[in-house]
Design an enzyme around this catalytic site. Structure first.
Site, PDB file in Angstrom:
ATOM      1  N   LYS A   1      43.687  48.406  28.987  1.00  0.00           N
ATOM      2  CA  LYS A   1      44.599  49.532  28.830  1.00  0.00           C
ATOM      3  C   LYS A   1      45.389  49.262  27.562  1.00  0.00           C
ATOM      4  O   LYS A   1      46.191  48.327  27.500  1.00  0.00           O
ATOM      5  CB  LYS A   1      45.540  49.674  30.021  1.00  0.00           C
ATOM      6  CG  LYS A   1      46.482  50.876  29.862  1.00  0.00           C
ATOM      7  CD  LYS A   1      47.575  50.895  30.909  1.00  0.00           C
ATOM      8  CE  LYS A   1      48.560  52.016  30.587  1.00  0.00           C
ATOM      9  NZ  LYS A   1      49.782  51.938  31.417  1.00  0.00           N
TER      10      LYS A   1
ATOM     11  N   GLY B   1      58.303  55.216  33.666  1.00  0.00           N
ATOM     12  CA  GLY B   1      59.316  54.881  34.644  1.00  0.00           C
ATOM     13  C   GLY B   1      60.401  55.907  34.836  1.00  0.00           C
ATOM     14  O   GLY B   1      61.350  55.676  35.588  1.00  0.00           O
TER      15      GLY B   1
ATOM     16  N   ALA C   1      52.075  57.547  33.579  1.00  0.00           N
ATOM     17  CA  ALA C   1      53.517  57.472  33.303  1.00  0.00           C
ATOM     18  C   ALA C   1      54.252  58.751  33.664  1.00  0.00           C
ATOM     19  O   ALA C   1      53.808  59.859  33.352  1.00  0.00           O
ATOM     20  CB  ALA C   1      53.810  57.119  31.841  1.00  0.00           C
ATOM     21  N   GLY C   2      55.378  58.576  34.332  1.00  0.00           N
ATOM     22  CA  GLY C   2      56.282  59.669  34.629  1.00  0.00           C
ATOM     23  C   GLY C   2      56.144  60.275  36.010  1.00  0.00           C
ATOM     24  O   GLY C   2      57.043  60.979  36.468  1.00  0.00           O
TER      25      GLY C   2
ATOM     26  N   ASN D   1      52.756  53.404  38.929  1.00  0.00           N
ATOM     27  CA  ASN D   1      53.325  52.094  39.213  1.00  0.00           C
ATOM     28  C   ASN D   1      54.750  52.213  39.743  1.00  0.00           C
ATOM     29  O   ASN D   1      55.027  51.973  40.914  1.00  0.00           O
ATOM     30  CB  ASN D   1      53.274  51.214  37.976  1.00  0.00           C
ATOM     31  CG  ASN D   1      53.752  49.778  38.231  1.00  0.00           C
ATOM     32  OD1 ASN D   1      53.853  48.985  37.314  1.00  0.00           O
ATOM     33  ND2 ASN D   1      54.048  49.407  39.468  1.00  0.00           N
ATOM     34  N   SER D   2      55.677  52.640  38.876  1.00  0.00           N
ATOM     35  CA  SER D   2      57.094  52.639  39.247  1.00  0.00           C
ATOM     36  C   SER D   2      57.379  53.454  40.501  1.00  0.00           C
ATOM     37  O   SER D   2      58.184  53.047  41.349  1.00  0.00           O
ATOM     38  CB  SER D   2      57.939  53.171  38.089  1.00  0.00           C
ATOM     39  OG  SER D   2      57.824  52.348  36.954  1.00  0.00           O
TER      40      SER D   2
END
Length: 270
Positions: free
Chosen positions: A111, A172, A198-199, A220-221
């Protein structure tokens, strides 16, 4: 709960098949036990690993490699923390060695992240393209993390990247699909899988990405920082599956006016 998609609906990246369209990360969890439980309940088959953080045994990364069953989950080493193309290429090479240590001898996945701005964490398009060209030449399966830029996405595809990974909103942030119109253009014009990265903050946003035609999401977050990470992982898995099924089913057309769902013939006064 088993939200594993059907075996016939597979996603092909770099010659490798994935049944789950939810990819997850390994950072930010309160502890490794919660990470393990979350990976299990997410049904994911690929997770990102920050090469630099593992090598330096950064906080939360001690014992990470031993905590994951690498015979079941494919490693996606990432170049997090790299500010230049040169750094990213060097860390990608280290990531390939890390995958070998985990027993994945043929793993060339990376990645690609080139992020010089530590405040906003937005990827550098020029550095990303430069690094991608070099890594493709070296035989890597490159999954580049980018702004939702349709022109850059097409250029990365042309130089040989295996996917493109446009951000929904800043890393995040949990702001969701702030770039939906551009992501839609990327999906429309891409000949490689599109992974929204992301987001994403809640399962409905993951479902929305799949409904619009994205091939997968990386979350992830939203899982790691949830009040109950394993439960959120399960919710994300269900949402991704629902979004994919909705895309395959085909939504009804939107209309400017109401349309009755009951027959208009055979009314009492007819």
């Amino acid at each position: 709960m088993d939200s594993t998609p059907t075996s016939t609906d597979t996603l092909l990246i770099g010659g490798r098949q994935f049944h789950s369209r939810l990819f997850t990360g390994t950072g930010k969890y309160p502890n490794l036990a919660l990470m393990q439980q979350s990976l299990e309940r997410s049904n994911c088959e690929m997770v990102t690993v920050a090469v630099r953080r593992v090598q330096t045994v950064a906080a939360g990364h001690a014992g990470l490699m031993e905590a994951i069953d690498w015979s079941r989950i494919w490693m996606l080493p990432n170049t997090a923390g790299c500010a230049t193309a040169e750094e990213a290429v060097r860390v990608a090479r280290l990531g390939r060695e890390l995958a070998k240590l985990a027993g994945q001898e043929n793993n060339s996945f990376v990645k690609l992240e080139v992020i010089p701005d530590s405040r906003h964490l937005l990827p550098d398009p020029f550095g990303t393209l430069e690094a991608a060209e070099q890594l493709v030449k070296e035989g890597f399966t490159v999954l580049p993390y980018i702004n939702a830029d349709p022109l850059l996405a097409k250029r990365l595809e042309e130089v040989g990247c295996a996917t493109v990974m446009p951000l929904g909103s800043p890393i995040g942030s949990g702001q969701g699909l702030r770039n939906a119109s551009n992501i839609a253009l990327i999906i429309e014009n891409a000949s490689v899988p599109v992974v929204v990265d992301a987001g994403i903050g809640v399962p409905s946003e993951a479902a929305a990405a799949l409904e619009m035609g994205a091939d997968a999401v990386l979350v992830n977050s939203a899982i790691a920082l949830a009040g109950d990470p394993p439960l959120m992982a399960e919710a994300m898995a269900s949402a991704v599956l629902a979004g994919r099924q909705a895309y395959q089913a085909g939504r009804l057309p939107t209309r400017a006016q109401a349309s009755p769902s009951s027959p208009t013939t055979g009314k009492v006064n007819d």
